[in-house]
Design an enzyme around this catalytic site. Structure first.
Site, mmCIF file in Angstrom:
data_model
loop_
_atom_site.group_PDB
_atom_site.id
_atom_site.type_symbol
_atom_site.label_atom_id
_atom_site.label_comp_id
_atom_site.label_asym_id
_atom_site.label_seq_id
_atom_site.Cartn_x
_atom_site.Cartn_y
_atom_site.Cartn_z
ATOM 1 C CB CYS A 1 22.982 73.708 -19.001
ATOM 2 S SG CYS A 1 21.213 73.350 -19.057
ATOM 3 C CB SER B 1 14.862 67.027 -20.973
ATOM 4 O OG SER B 1 15.022 67.462 -22.305
ATOM 5 C CD GLU C 1 14.226 71.055 -21.647
ATOM 6 O OE1 GLU C 1 13.912 72.222 -21.951
ATOM 7 O OE2 GLU C 1 15.303 70.537 -21.941
#
Length: 535
Positions: A135, A194, A199
């Site tokens: 994403c 990220s 994460e």
């Protein structure tokens, strides 16, 4: 040494001419400093040809040379192939450089990764490939015979598959080569690149690249080794630093964003809806529960996953609804989190404009928190007064806090990444000896067979098969013992730079002594293979 043109034929001649001229009126890139994710474009309309004036020089005042200009062009272009070492390149667009509107067009579903690898490796200058599509990023990793031509081909392929013009891609994409590409994937795996520092989901996604790539032609030794080493780096960074302490995921950041935007008094009673019960959706549910939410509706294709989540979170009321009731559920929700793998929007303006308003507790406006790429909520929906739409790019507001602490943790991780990058580069350099090992053994085997044939000829026709086998075994034993020493000095695991340097020196010495011409021969084979792939 230039590649011999004896095997070229019409196809190789055409390929070499194409290679020499394919860079005309095209975009090129350069890298500036360590923060080298900035594309640089040549002047519009400029022509850049890879053949220099010294390669092909024609003086009209002189008599024609016995070697035609075409032959010189073919020789010089082929010679550049043999002198340019294959490069690891990453061509990427991420949340840091590219809006979600463009990333969603580039996104490639996991099931399509093998097809994408095959298409990339069918390009003239691409040997190996991998796709990392999440994403927050779309990154293509390749091993290319030529840097500039490899980048050009991959960029054109991305344009063709996404429908985005090359010029638009060039404004947003970043390019990294060799050591910088290695460091980048290590930073990605460690969670340093990220949107949410540290994460853990990205490490799982890097692992999935390796899992999907196993057995796929084109997911070769270099790229496979790079991603496997990246997994090791990601694990080590999380084990040896506290980068994951307090780290949040995209899902948790989405929950935080929703709570930031909602009136504080509505947190306990806002009607929560989650569409999609995959990994992202499950994490959203868990983070909502951690924030005190005790009731929510989950819309999913099947009830099985929702039942499993319900059993795990026994003190929470989780109501399952099928996809057929999705629009009814939206009309009854104040906040909707969407995280499905749908390639087309689930909600457009006409679907949402006539829905009943949200409750007064949340201000009468319905919240869509869309963490899917491609997006589940069409951009047209944001124009409605009755809704507020947020996507993954809006999560930057959540993760902007504690910037100093994030930078300190990143510095700790960078020391590990730097060490691991050196080890990987040493390992990759050590692969250079493999062709020499094969060619030296083949050279010795040719001599053995020739001498064995002479020996058996002198022994006459009445020699027994037992004696033939004994002589054959004797010759093999002598050759193996003679080769044992040189072979040992050509093997290196890449962990010791001094040993690696010695190994490479031994390789070059053997190449000279036995005229193995390893580098030229291997690249000649690559060119031949690429030509033979073409119809």
């Amino acid at each position: 040494m230039a590649v011999s043109t004896s095997f070229s034929g019409v196809k190789l001649e055409a390929l070499l001419l194409k290679c020499a001229s394919s860079n005309a009126t095209t975009t090129h890139f350069s890298l500036l400093g360590r923060n080298r994710k900035t594309p640089v474009q040549t002047h519009r309309g400029a022509i850049r040809c890879e053949v220099s004036a010294s390669d092909v020089s024609v003086d009209p005042t002189k008599k024609p040379s016995t070697i035609s200009a075409l032959e010189q062009l073919k020789t010089s272009a082929a010679d550049r192939y043999t002198k340019e070492k294959s490069s690891i390149i990453v061509i990427g667009l991420s949340v840091h450089t590219t809006p979600v509107e463009m990333r969603e067009k580039l996104a490639i579903p996991e099931a399509e990764w093998p097809r994408a690898i095959a298409e990339l490796c069918s390009l003239n200058h691409i040997e190996e490939a991998a796709v990392l599509s999440t994403c927050n990023r779309m990154e293509i990793y390749v091993v290319a015979l030529s840097k500039h031509r490899g980048v050009k081909e991959v960029t054109e392929w991305m344009s063709k598959t996404s429908g985005i013009p090359v010029a638009d891609l060039c404004q947003h994409q970043f390019l990294l080569y060799n050591k910088d590409a290695t460091q980048h994937i290590f930073e990605v795996s460690a969670g340093l690149d990220s949107l949410v520092l540290g994460e853990g989901q990205i490490l799982a996604q890097v692992k999935q690249v390796v899992k999907v790539g196993q057995g796929v032609n084109g997911f070769g030794r270099n790229i496979s080794g790079l991603f496997k080493h990246a997994i090791t780096v990601g694990k080590r960074v999380r084990t040896e630093t506290n980068i994951a302490a307090g780290a949040v995921s995209v899902s948790s950041a989405a929950v935080e964003l929703a709570l930031m935007k909602l009136p504080e008094a509505s947190h306990a009673n806002a009607r929560m809806l989650i569409i999609g019960a995959g990994k992202m959706g499950k994490l959203v549910i868990k983070h909502l529960v951690a924030k005190g939410c005790t009731k929510m509706v989950v819309v999913n294709r099947s009830e099985e996953r929702v039942t499993a989540i319900r059993e795990e979170l026994k003190d929470v009321e989780i109501i399952y609804k099928p996809l057929s009731e999705m629009m009814t559920c939206i009309g009854e929700a104040d906040v909707a989190f969407t995280s499905t793998a749908s390639e087309n929007p689930l909600f457009l303006k006409d679907d949402v404009k006539d829905l009943p308003p949200a409750t007064d507790e949340v201000g009468g406006r319905r919240f869509f928190i869309d963490i899917s790429v491609p997006r589940n909520v069409g951009s047209c929906v944001s124009g409605l007064e009755s809704v507020r739409v947020f996507n993954v790019d809006d999560l930057k507001e959540v993760v902007a806090a504690n910037k100093e602490d994030r930078l300190r943790k990143a510095m700790e991780a960078q020391a590990i990444i730097s060490e691991e990058s050196k080890q990987f580069e040493a390992w990759r350099d050590s692969l250079e000896t493999v062709p020499t090992i094969k060619k030296l053994r083949a050279y010795a085997e040719r001599i053995r067979l020739a001498e064995l044939e002479k020996c058996l000829g002198k022994m006459g026709d009445d020699i027994t098969k037992k004696t033939q086998r004994a002589v054959d075994d004797l010759s093999r034993g002598i050759v193996n013992k003679m080769l044992h020493g040189p072979m040992q000095h050509l093997r290196c695991d890449g962990s010791d730079s001094r040993t690696l340097n010695d190994t490479l020196e031994n390789m070059h010495a053997l190449n000279r002594m036995f005229n193995l011409e390893t580098e030229v021969s291997v690249l000649e084979q690559k060119i031949r293979a690429k030509v033979e792939q073409k119809p």
